[in-house]
Motif scaffolding. Structure first.
Motif, PDB file in Angstrom:
ATOM      1  N   ALA A  40      58.519  54.954  41.180  1.00 47.85           N
ATOM      2  CA  ALA A  40      59.419  55.497  40.016  1.00 47.85           C
ATOM      3  C   ALA A  40      61.023  55.567  40.594  1.00 47.85           C
ATOM      4  O   ALA A  40      61.855  55.418  39.820  1.00 47.85           O
ATOM      5  CB  ALA A  40      59.069  57.137  40.179  1.00 47.85           C
ATOM      6  N   ASP A  41      61.175  55.040  41.824  1.00 47.70           N
ATOM      7  CA  ASP A  41      62.422  54.679  42.179  1.00 47.70           C
ATOM      8  C   ASP A  41      62.960  53.325  41.859  1.00 47.70           C
ATOM      9  O   ASP A  41      64.122  52.915  42.459  1.00 47.70           O
ATOM     10  CB  ASP A  41      62.646  55.172  43.680  1.00 47.70           C
ATOM     11  N   GLY A  42      62.064  52.500  41.752  1.00 48.32           N
ATOM     12  CA  GLY A  42      62.162  50.844  41.268  1.00 48.32           C
ATOM     13  C   GLY A  42      61.978  50.240  42.572  1.00 48.32           C
ATOM     14  O   GLY A  42      62.185  49.138  42.638  1.00 48.32           O
ATOM     15  N   ASN A  43      61.281  50.816  43.625  1.00 47.72           N
ATOM     16  CA  ASN A  43      60.693  50.120  44.696  1.00 47.72           C
ATOM     17  C   ASN A  43      59.502  49.174  44.405  1.00 47.72           C
ATOM     18  O   ASN A  43      58.740  49.488  43.540  1.00 47.72           O
ATOM     19  CB  ASN A  43      60.250  50.805  45.863  1.00 47.72           C
ATOM     20  N   SER A  44      59.451  48.139  44.877  1.00 49.52           N
ATOM     21  CA  SER A  44      58.142  47.143  44.776  1.00 49.52           C
ATOM     22  C   SER A  44      57.419  47.009  45.977  1.00 49.52           C
ATOM     23  O   SER A  44      58.079  46.635  47.101  1.00 49.52           O
ATOM     24  CB  SER A  44      58.691  45.566  44.417  1.00 49.52           C
ATOM     25  N   LEU A  45      56.250  47.677  46.072  1.00 48.46           N
ATOM     26  CA  LEU A  45      55.677  47.768  47.450  1.00 48.46           C
ATOM     27  C   LEU A  45      54.452  46.682  47.490  1.00 48.46           C
ATOM     28  O   LEU A  45      53.797  46.426  46.306  1.00 48.46           O
ATOM     29  CB  LEU A  45      54.942  49.240  47.644  1.00 48.46           C
ATOM     30  N   ILE A  46      54.046  46.351  48.608  1.00 44.22           N
ATOM     31  CA  ILE A  46      52.865  45.417  48.709  1.00 44.22           C
ATOM     32  C   ILE A  46      51.633  46.373  48.961  1.00 44.22           C
ATOM     33  O   ILE A  46      51.493  47.435  49.812  1.00 44.22           O
ATOM     34  CB  ILE A  46      52.698  44.369  50.039  1.00 44.22           C
ATOM     35  N   ASP A  47      50.631  45.862  48.184  1.00 44.42           N
ATOM     36  CA  ASP A  47      49.348  46.863  47.939  1.00 44.42           C
ATOM     37  C   ASP A  47      48.144  46.180  48.941  1.00 44.42           C
ATOM     38  O   ASP A  47      47.665  45.195  48.425  1.00 44.42           O
ATOM     39  CB  ASP A  47      48.917  46.650  46.491  1.00 44.42           C
ATOM     40  N   PHE A  48      47.974  46.873  49.952  1.00 40.86           N
ATOM     41  CA  PHE A  48      46.802  46.482  50.791  1.00 40.86           C
ATOM     42  C   PHE A  48      45.510  47.697  50.728  1.00 40.86           C
ATOM     43  O   PHE A  48      44.775  47.730  51.490  1.00 40.86           O
ATOM     44  CB  PHE A  48      47.213  46.495  52.242  1.00 40.86           C
ATOM     45  N   GLY A  49      45.776  48.386  49.547  1.00 38.17           N
ATOM     46  CA  GLY A  49      44.761  49.438  49.308  1.00 38.17           C
ATOM     47  C   GLY A  49      43.883  49.246  48.036  1.00 38.17           C
ATOM     48  O   GLY A  49      42.577  49.549  47.964  1.00 38.17           O
ATOM     49  N   ALA A  50      44.581  48.686  46.867  1.00 38.13           N
ATOM     50  CA  ALA A  50      43.766  48.464  46.019  1.00 38.13           C
ATOM     51  C   ALA A  50      43.274  49.537  45.286  1.00 38.13           C
ATOM     52  O   ALA A  50      42.104  49.543  44.472  1.00 38.13           O
ATOM     53  CB  ALA A  50      42.807  47.248  45.965  1.00 38.13           C
ATOM     54  N   GLY A  51      43.801  50.767  45.366  1.00 40.47           N
ATOM     55  CA  GLY A  51      43.330  52.088  44.741  1.00 40.47           C
ATOM     56  C   GLY A  51      42.033  52.277  45.364  1.00 40.47           C
ATOM     57  O   GLY A  51      41.030  52.921  44.603  1.00 40.47           O
ATOM     58  N   ILE A  52      41.952  51.996  46.643  1.00 38.33           N
ATOM     59  CA  ILE A  52      40.478  52.292  47.452  1.00 38.33           C
ATOM     60  C   ILE A  52      39.288  51.271  46.961  1.00 38.33           C
ATOM     61  O   ILE A  52      38.427  51.562  46.514  1.00 38.33           O
ATOM     62  CB  ILE A  52      40.095  53.338  47.665  1.00 38.33           C
ATOM     63  N   ALA A  53      39.714  50.113  47.157  1.00 41.12           N
ATOM     64  CA  ALA A  53      38.906  48.995  46.613  1.00 41.12           C
ATOM     65  C   ALA A  53      38.441  48.877  45.369  1.00 41.12           C
ATOM     66  O   ALA A  53      37.415  48.298  44.984  1.00 41.12           O
ATOM     67  CB  ALA A  53      37.687  48.972  47.730  1.00 41.12           C
ATOM     68  N   VAL A  54      39.318  49.254  44.409  1.00 41.48           N
ATOM     69  CA  VAL A  54      39.091  49.355  42.991  1.00 41.48           C
ATOM     70  C   VAL A  54      39.573  48.141  42.202  1.00 41.48           C
ATOM     71  O   VAL A  54      38.892  47.419  41.402  1.00 41.48           O
ATOM     72  CB  VAL A  54      39.215  50.458  42.314  1.00 41.48           C
ATOM     73  N   VAL A  55      40.827  47.847  42.269  1.00 43.49           N
ATOM     74  CA  VAL A  55      41.503  46.827  41.330  1.00 43.49           C
ATOM     75  C   VAL A  55      41.131  45.490  42.149  1.00 43.49           C
ATOM     76  O   VAL A  55      42.579  44.881  42.540  1.00 43.49           O
ATOM     77  CB  VAL A  55      42.969  47.302  41.001  1.00 43.49           C
ATOM     78  N   SER A  56      40.418  45.022  42.420  1.00 43.17           N
ATOM     79  CA  SER A  56      39.906  43.666  43.027  1.00 43.17           C
ATOM     80  C   SER A  56      40.564  42.484  42.214  1.00 43.17           C
ATOM     81  O   SER A  56      41.053  41.603  42.827  1.00 43.17           O
ATOM     82  CB  SER A  56      38.529  43.292  43.240  1.00 43.17           C
ATOM     83  N   VAL A  57      40.519  42.814  40.662  1.00 45.66           N
ATOM     84  CA  VAL A  57      41.073  41.619  39.879  1.00 45.66           C
ATOM     85  C   VAL A  57      42.562  41.927  39.764  1.00 45.66           C
ATOM     86  O   VAL A  57      42.976  41.531  38.912  1.00 45.66           O
ATOM     87  CB  VAL A  57      40.309  41.879  38.455  1.00 45.66           C
ATOM     88  N   GLY A  58      42.938  42.792  40.301  1.00 43.86           N
ATOM     89  CA  GLY A  58      44.662  43.187  40.284  1.00 43.86           C
ATOM     90  C   GLY A  58      44.877  44.397  39.052  1.00 43.86           C
ATOM     91  O   GLY A  58      43.895  44.631  38.214  1.00 43.86           O
ATOM     92  N   ASN A  59      45.788  45.176  39.263  1.00 48.00           N
ATOM     93  CA  ASN A  59      46.095  46.096  38.115  1.00 48.00           C
ATOM     94  C   ASN A  59      46.356  45.377  36.928  1.00 48.00           C
ATOM     95  O   ASN A  59      47.137  44.500  37.084  1.00 48.00           O
ATOM     96  CB  ASN A  59      47.347  46.783  38.606  1.00 48.00           C
ATOM     97  N   ALA A  60      46.107  46.111  35.844  1.00 48.35           N
ATOM     98  CA  ALA A  60      46.103  45.580  34.432  1.00 48.35           C
ATOM     99  C   ALA A  60      46.174  44.180  34.286  1.00 48.35           C
ATOM    100  O   ALA A  60      46.835  43.506  33.715  1.00 48.35           O
ATOM    101  CB  ALA A  60      47.714  45.934  34.130  1.00 48.35           C
ATOM    102  N   ALA A  61      44.768  43.782  34.964  1.00 49.50           N
ATOM    103  CA  ALA A  61      44.257  42.379  34.751  1.00 49.50           C
ATOM    104  C   ALA A  61      44.247  42.194  33.169  1.00 49.50           C
ATOM    105  O   ALA A  61      43.742  42.846  32.693  1.00 49.50           O
ATOM    106  CB  ALA A  61      43.015  42.061  35.688  1.00 49.50           C
ATOM    107  N   PRO A  62      44.644  40.710  33.054  1.00 50.84           N
ATOM    108  CA  PRO A  62      44.858  40.275  31.513  1.00 50.84           C
ATOM    109  C   PRO A  62      43.494  40.381  30.795  1.00 50.84           C
ATOM    110  O   PRO A  62      43.393  41.035  29.631  1.00 50.84           O
ATOM    111  CB  PRO A  62      45.163  39.011  31.369  1.00 50.84           C
ATOM    112  N   ASP A  63      42.307  40.140  31.387  1.00 45.55           N
ATOM    113  CA  ASP A  63      41.192  40.032  30.626  1.00 45.55           C
ATOM    114  C   ASP A  63      40.535  41.681  30.424  1.00 45.55           C
ATOM    115  O   ASP A  63      40.044  41.798  29.615  1.00 45.55           O
ATOM    116  CB  ASP A  63      39.974  39.426  31.401  1.00 45.55           C
ATOM    117  N   VAL A  64      41.001  42.511  31.549  1.00 43.03           N
ATOM    118  CA  VAL A  64      40.602  44.055  31.360  1.00 43.03           C
ATOM    119  C   VAL A  64      41.511  44.375  30.246  1.00 43.03           C
ATOM    120  O   VAL A  64      41.146  45.099  29.317  1.00 43.03           O
ATOM    121  CB  VAL A  64      40.896  44.740  32.874  1.00 43.03           C
ATOM    122  N   VAL A  65      42.986  44.277  30.333  1.00 39.06           N
ATOM    123  CA  VAL A  65      43.704  44.698  29.174  1.00 39.06           C
ATOM    124  C   VAL A  65      43.076  44.287  27.843  1.00 39.06           C
ATOM    125  O   VAL A  65      43.228  45.086  26.964  1.00 39.06           O
ATOM    126  CB  VAL A  65      45.082  44.464  29.683  1.00 39.06           C
TER     127      VAL A  65
END
Ligand SMILES: Cc1ncc(COP(=O)(O)O)c(C=O)c1O
Length: 450
Positions: free
Chosen positions: A60-85
């Motif tokens: 919300a502050d405009g920071n871009s963080l590196i994700d080593f958690g994937a929402g606890i092993a959930v977004v393996s395909v990445g967040n908002a993956a095009p085929d999912v969207v």
């Protein structure tokens, strides 16, 4: 007001900190949260996310963080993956819910077809869909009990299977999962996990002894003929990313087959390409009777499944399984999009590549920092366990300190382990290698700052 970009792989794949972590906007949201969200729902890192994709999370502050958690092993395909969207958007515009038990739809059947194709074994299979991992585990136990006519269920030390009443009983760790929430479901029996680092006589003895200890305990304390199911995570998740020695899972599966016990592999965290194959059981060629899946299956939408041998699954009478939302059409569309992505991008190969990059760097780190007692994992499910140097005494304080330093530097890492002394790494499988290496640099700095 910040202009919030769309998420997905088009987000700039770089770390960029514009405030301290958490920044003022996230802190203000956290204050709001304190007034309305139950205290029992905890937060690892209180940055509020506005968009995410590839290997980054935007806050919300405009920071871009590196994700080593994937929402606890959930977004393996990445967040908002095009085929999912695209599949989810199309499905939402068609219909959002009918309840599969009332008037069915094709997406549910298609997901079950995919599960039959992808889970280990060539036998005839059936699946039932649910909303969460815990619900899938509960149902796997229901099915096994119904099929066998037996009641006892054997679970392992360090196991984590969820937070519902039955799955709390199956889960080994008291705090925070069980404390004050009893009484728990009955007929659950616990046996030691083949945990090489902590096996009393060492890793080599673990390989030689663990299976016979488990078999002997089941024989003497429960009786094989009373056991409906043995349930195990092929690589334990919350318990500390514990990888049993080769042969342990296979021996367990054979023992179950010899005694008419249903062998349940809980692949909720380890499944769907995470460990470098579709399922972690496959590394040993183990074919479970029932497999529970969730997390990575649907790119972030809530979906879970029990998949297993047709004769076991179909033993249950019509109406015995189900639920209002299980296999919701939007979640099914997401799963089909996620599976498509896993295949088209060969995410199992990506997971193996992630492991090939991470494990050697972590092992090198362990040579420099004796607080790291063990480096373990498979594919993109890897961890380090921290102890007081030269001992097996867990060091949760250093673990929290390293995690905190990573968070402040814009790297999302998670901890786990029965003793809270394991740092686990579960990046989205689509993360770029530069970002992965940068994340590891941050981790290195965090150890240097101890
Ligand atoms: C192996 C395993 N089983 C079950 C669960 C419970 O899944 P859920 O949180 O979706 O209920 C988890 C969640 O972390 C898990 O890792």
């Amino acid at each position: 007001m910040l202009q919030v970009p769309h998420g997905g792989p088009e987000l700039p794949q770089r770390r960029n900190l514009v405030t301290e972590i958490p920044g003022p906007a996230s802190r203000a949201l956290f204050e709001r949260r304190l007034g309305v969200v139950a205290r029992g729902v905890s937060t690892t890192l209180p940055v509020f996310i506005t968009a995410a994709g590839g290997g980054v999370l935007l806050d919300a502050d405009g920071n871009s963080l590196i994700d080593f958690g994937a929402g606890i092993a959930v977004v393996s395909v990445g967040n908002a993956a095009p085929d999912v969207v695209s599949r989810v958007s199309a499905q939402v515009a068609q219909f959002t819910h009918t309840c599969f038990m009332v008037t069915p739809y094709e997406g549910y059947v298609e997901v079950c077809e995919q599960l039959a194709r992808l889970t280990p074994g060539e036998h005839e299979k059936r699946s039932a869909l649910f909303n969460s991992g815990a619900e899938a585990v509960e149902n796997a136990v229901k099915i096994a009990r119904h099929y066998t006519g037996r009641q006892a269920v054997v679970a392992f030390d360090h196991a984590y299977h969820g937070r519902t009443n039955l799955t709390m009983a199956l889960t080994a760790k008291n705090m925070p999962y069980k404390q004050g929430f009893g009484p728990f479901a009955g007929e659950i029996y616990r046996v030691p996990m083949a945990y090489p680092l902590r096996w009393p006589d060492g890793p080599d003895a673990c390989r030689a002894e663990a299976l016979s200890v488990v078999k002997s305990l089941i024989h003497t304390q429960v009786g094989e003929s009373n056991v409906a199911a043995v349930i195990i995570e092929p690589i334990q998740g919350e318990g500390g990313f514990i990888v049993p020695p080769d042969g342990f899972l296979r021996g367990l599966a054979d023992f179950c087959a010899d005694h008419g016990i249903v062998f349940i592999a809980d692949e909720i965290q380890s499944g769907f390409c995470r460990t470098g194959d579709w399922f972690a059981s496959s590394h040993e060629g183990v074919v479970p009777d029932l497999v529970t899946t969730a997390k990575g299956i649907a790119g972030g939408l809530p979906l879970a499944a029990v998949t297993g041998r047709a004769e076991i699954m179909d033993a249950v009478h019509p109406g015995g399984l189900g639920g209002t939302y299980g296999g919701n059409p939007v979640a099914c569309a997401a799963a089909l999009g996620a599976i498509e992505t896993m295949e088209s991008m060969d995410l199992s190969a990506r997971a193996r590549r992630i492991g090939d990059i991470m494990l050697p760097r972590l092992r090198k780190l362990a040579e420099t920092y004796p607080v790291i007692a063990d480096v373990r994992g498979r594919g993109a499910m890897v961890a380090v366990e921290l102890t007081r140097p030269g001992t097996l005494e867990p060091d949760p304080a250093s673990t929290a300190a390293v995690a905190g330093a990573c968070h402040r530097a814009g790297l999302v890492v998670l901890t786990c382990g029965t003793f809270g002394n394991v740092l686990r790494f579960l990046p989205p499988l689509v993360i770029g290698e530069e970002l992965l290496e940068e994340g590891l640099d941050i981790l290195e700095d965090a150890f240097a700052s101890l």
